[in-house]
Design a protein around this motif. Structure first.
Motif, mmCIF file in Angstrom:
data_model
loop_
_atom_site.group_PDB
_atom_site.id
_atom_site.type_symbol
_atom_site.label_atom_id
_atom_site.label_comp_id
_atom_site.label_asym_id
_atom_site.label_seq_id
_atom_site.Cartn_x
_atom_site.Cartn_y
_atom_site.Cartn_z
ATOM 1 N N THR A 69 0.832 -1.196 0.000
ATOM 2 C CA THR A 69 0.000 0.000 0.000
ATOM 3 C C THR A 69 0.872 1.254 0.000
ATOM 4 N N GLY A 70 0.226 2.415 0.066
ATOM 5 C CA GLY A 70 0.947 3.677 0.045
ATOM 6 C C GLY A 70 0.547 4.567 1.206
ATOM 7 N N PHE A 75 -1.437 5.755 -3.870
ATOM 8 C CA PHE A 75 -0.797 4.442 -3.774
ATOM 9 C C PHE A 75 0.642 4.590 -4.248
ATOM 10 N N CYS A 76 0.814 4.943 -5.504
ATOM 11 C CA CYS A 76 2.138 5.183 -6.073
ATOM 12 C C CYS A 76 1.950 5.760 -7.467
ATOM 13 N N VAL A 77 2.731 6.780 -7.791
ATOM 14 C CA VAL A 77 2.607 7.397 -9.119
ATOM 15 C C VAL A 77 3.771 7.028 -10.032
ATOM 16 N N GLY A 78 4.462 5.943 -9.709
ATOM 17 C CA GLY A 78 5.517 5.471 -10.595
ATOM 18 C C GLY A 78 6.864 6.084 -10.298
ATOM 19 N N ALA A 79 7.692 6.143 -11.318
ATOM 20 C CA ALA A 79 9.072 6.593 -11.146
ATOM 21 C C ALA A 79 9.142 8.071 -10.782
ATOM 22 N N VAL A 117 -1.654 -8.766 -1.689
ATOM 23 C CA VAL A 117 -2.844 -7.945 -1.879
ATOM 24 C C VAL A 117 -2.413 -6.490 -2.005
ATOM 25 N N ALA A 118 -2.806 -5.854 -3.100
ATOM 26 C CA ALA A 118 -2.567 -4.420 -3.258
ATOM 27 C C ALA A 118 -3.720 -3.668 -2.597
ATOM 28 N N ARG A 119 -3.392 -2.876 -1.609
ATOM 29 C CA ARG A 119 -4.378 -2.002 -0.931
ATOM 30 C C ARG A 119 -4.225 -0.631 -1.582
ATOM 31 N N ILE A 120 -5.046 -0.376 -2.592
ATOM 32 C CA ILE A 120 -4.884 0.827 -3.405
ATOM 33 C C ILE A 120 -5.676 1.959 -2.757
ATOM 34 N N ASN A 121 -4.980 2.716 -1.923
ATOM 35 C CA ASN A 121 -5.592 3.765 -1.107
ATOM 36 C C ASN A 121 -5.750 5.084 -1.843
ATOM 37 N N GLY A 122 -5.210 5.180 -3.059
ATOM 38 C CA GLY A 122 -5.279 6.414 -3.841
ATOM 39 C C GLY A 122 -4.836 6.120 -5.258
ATOM 40 N N ILE A 123 -4.492 7.161 -5.989
ATOM 41 C CA ILE A 123 -4.186 6.985 -7.404
ATOM 42 C C ILE A 123 -2.995 6.056 -7.615
ATOM 43 N N ALA A 124 -3.068 5.309 -8.702
ATOM 44 C CA ALA A 124 -1.983 4.401 -9.108
ATOM 45 C C ALA A 124 -1.641 4.741 -10.554
ATOM 46 N N VAL A 125 -0.499 5.360 -10.749
ATOM 47 C CA VAL A 125 -0.123 5.876 -12.062
ATOM 48 C C VAL A 125 1.172 5.208 -12.517
ATOM 49 N N GLY A 126 1.257 4.897 -13.813
ATOM 50 C CA GLY A 126 2.498 4.387 -14.394
ATOM 51 C C GLY A 126 3.007 3.155 -13.677
ATOM 52 N N GLY A 127 4.252 3.251 -13.204
ATOM 53 C CA GLY A 127 4.857 2.128 -12.494
ATOM 54 C C GLY A 127 4.120 1.757 -11.230
ATOM 55 N N VAL A 198 -13.792 -2.693 -5.446
ATOM 56 C CA VAL A 198 -13.791 -1.233 -5.336
ATOM 57 C C VAL A 198 -14.723 -0.875 -4.188
ATOM 58 N N VAL A 199 -14.197 -0.131 -3.217
ATOM 59 C CA VAL A 199 -14.963 0.152 -2.005
ATOM 60 C C VAL A 199 -14.771 1.601 -1.583
ATOM 61 N N PRO A 200 -15.703 2.153 -0.809
ATOM 62 C CA PRO A 200 -15.465 3.474 -0.210
ATOM 63 C C PRO A 200 -14.258 3.427 0.722
ATOM 64 N N ALA A 201 -13.610 4.570 0.905
ATOM 65 C CA ALA A 201 -12.405 4.620 1.743
ATOM 66 C C ALA A 201 -12.653 4.068 3.141
ATOM 67 N N ALA A 202 -13.844 4.322 3.690
ATOM 68 C CA ALA A 202 -14.154 3.854 5.046
ATOM 69 C C ALA A 202 -14.213 2.335 5.139
ATOM 70 N N GLU A 203 -14.359 1.657 3.994
ATOM 71 C CA GLU A 203 -14.456 0.198 3.997
ATOM 72 C C GLU A 203 -13.191 -0.491 3.485
ATOM 73 N N LEU A 204 -12.182 0.295 3.149
ATOM 74 C CA LEU A 204 -10.979 -0.280 2.533
ATOM 75 C C LEU A 204 -10.302 -1.283 3.444
#
Length: 270
Positions: A69-70, A75-79, A117-127, A198-204
């Motif tokens: 996670t991030g 989450f992570c915007v890559g390089a 498991v990827a816990r994608i808490n926000g944007i995931a861009v590129g890498g 895909v879930v609301p942030a409160a349920e992540l």
């Protein structure tokens, strides 16, 4: 830190990571990208720390599931393109070395031998999207998006996207994601199969916990071998292309197109 003499796990504190947070609470280990001030963009050190944490988790028999996670709002915007501009632009040999760390982090994550498991808490861009794709399962907050921007920034997304998107979402959608560089909202990412939930942030956290608890109940050796077989098509696409991509991308760092694109990015950030 000296190299270990035996494949024994260590406590996270002993590993002394600076750009990730590595936590163990058996049966789970959590790896958190920890550069929130730049949306968790990764540099050479972060990639090395990611690889080492995955290696440690693979050695720890008390760990049954690994969550990636991030910190903060991404989450992570890559390089880290600022690092690219300062350290690797117009230096193909140095970039080739950097890409080796990127490849090693991917391999360690994908070959960890345990469910991830990827816990994608926000944007995931590129890498960042490529790293979540390297995980087995993914849960994403409903107000985030996935995007690839390589053709706008002078970098082909050949660190997972060009290899795996066609497997995960089909040929036409893969081309749309890579070539059009548009945001893929979370709901569409779920519909297309880029993420599992895909879930609301409160349920992540509750959904991630549910997945972890489910996976942790499975037999570890059987799960490891099942995962190895499930990885077949991803591994085939990866190993057939990644070293070619490493060489081509290294050479592209000396081209006018890439230099101009990265300069434009830096100027826009000032």
């Amino acid at each position: 830190m000296t190299e270990p003499t035996y494949p024994s796990p260590r406590s996270p504190e002993e590993l002394g990571f600076e750009k990730i947070v590595y936590e163990k609470a058996p049966p789970r280990a959590t790896i958190t990208f920890n550069r929130p001030e730049i949306l968790n963009a990764f540099d050479f050190q972060m990639l090395r720390e990611l690889a080492r944490s995955c290696e440690d988790a693979s050695w720890d028999d008390e760990i049954r599931v690994v969550v990636l996670t991030g910190a903060g709002r991404a989450f992570c915007v890559g390089a880290d393109l600022t690092s690219w501009a300062e350290d690797y632009l117009d230096k193909p040999t140095e970039y080739w070395k950097w890409f080796g760390a990127f490849k090693d982090a991917h391999d360690r994550l994908r070959e960890i031998g345990k469910p991830t498991v990827a816990r994608i808490n926000g944007i995931a861009v590129g890498g960042g999207n490529e790293l979540q794709m390297a995980c087995d399962l993914a849960v994403m907050v409903d107000d985030a998006f996935i995007r690839h921007v390589g053709p706008e920034h002078g970098s082909v997304p050949a660190g997972g996207a060009t290899q795996w998107l066609t497997i995960m979402v089909g040929d036409r959608r893969a081309r749309e994601i890579v070539l059009m560089c548009e945001e893929i909202p979370a709901r569409r990412a779920g519909e297309w199969g880029l993420v599992n939930r895909v879930v609301p942030a409160a349920e992540l956290d509750a959904e991630v916990d549910r997945m972890v608890e489910n996976l942790a109940r499975k037999l570890p050796q059987t799960t490891r071998y099942a995962k190895q077989h499930l990885n077949f098509w991803r591994d085939l696409a990866w190993h057939e292309t990644i070293n070619h991509a490493r060489d081509w991308l290294a050479l592209s760092m000396a081209t006018e197109e890439t230099k101009t694109a990265i300069k434009r990015f830096r100027d826009r950030k000032k």
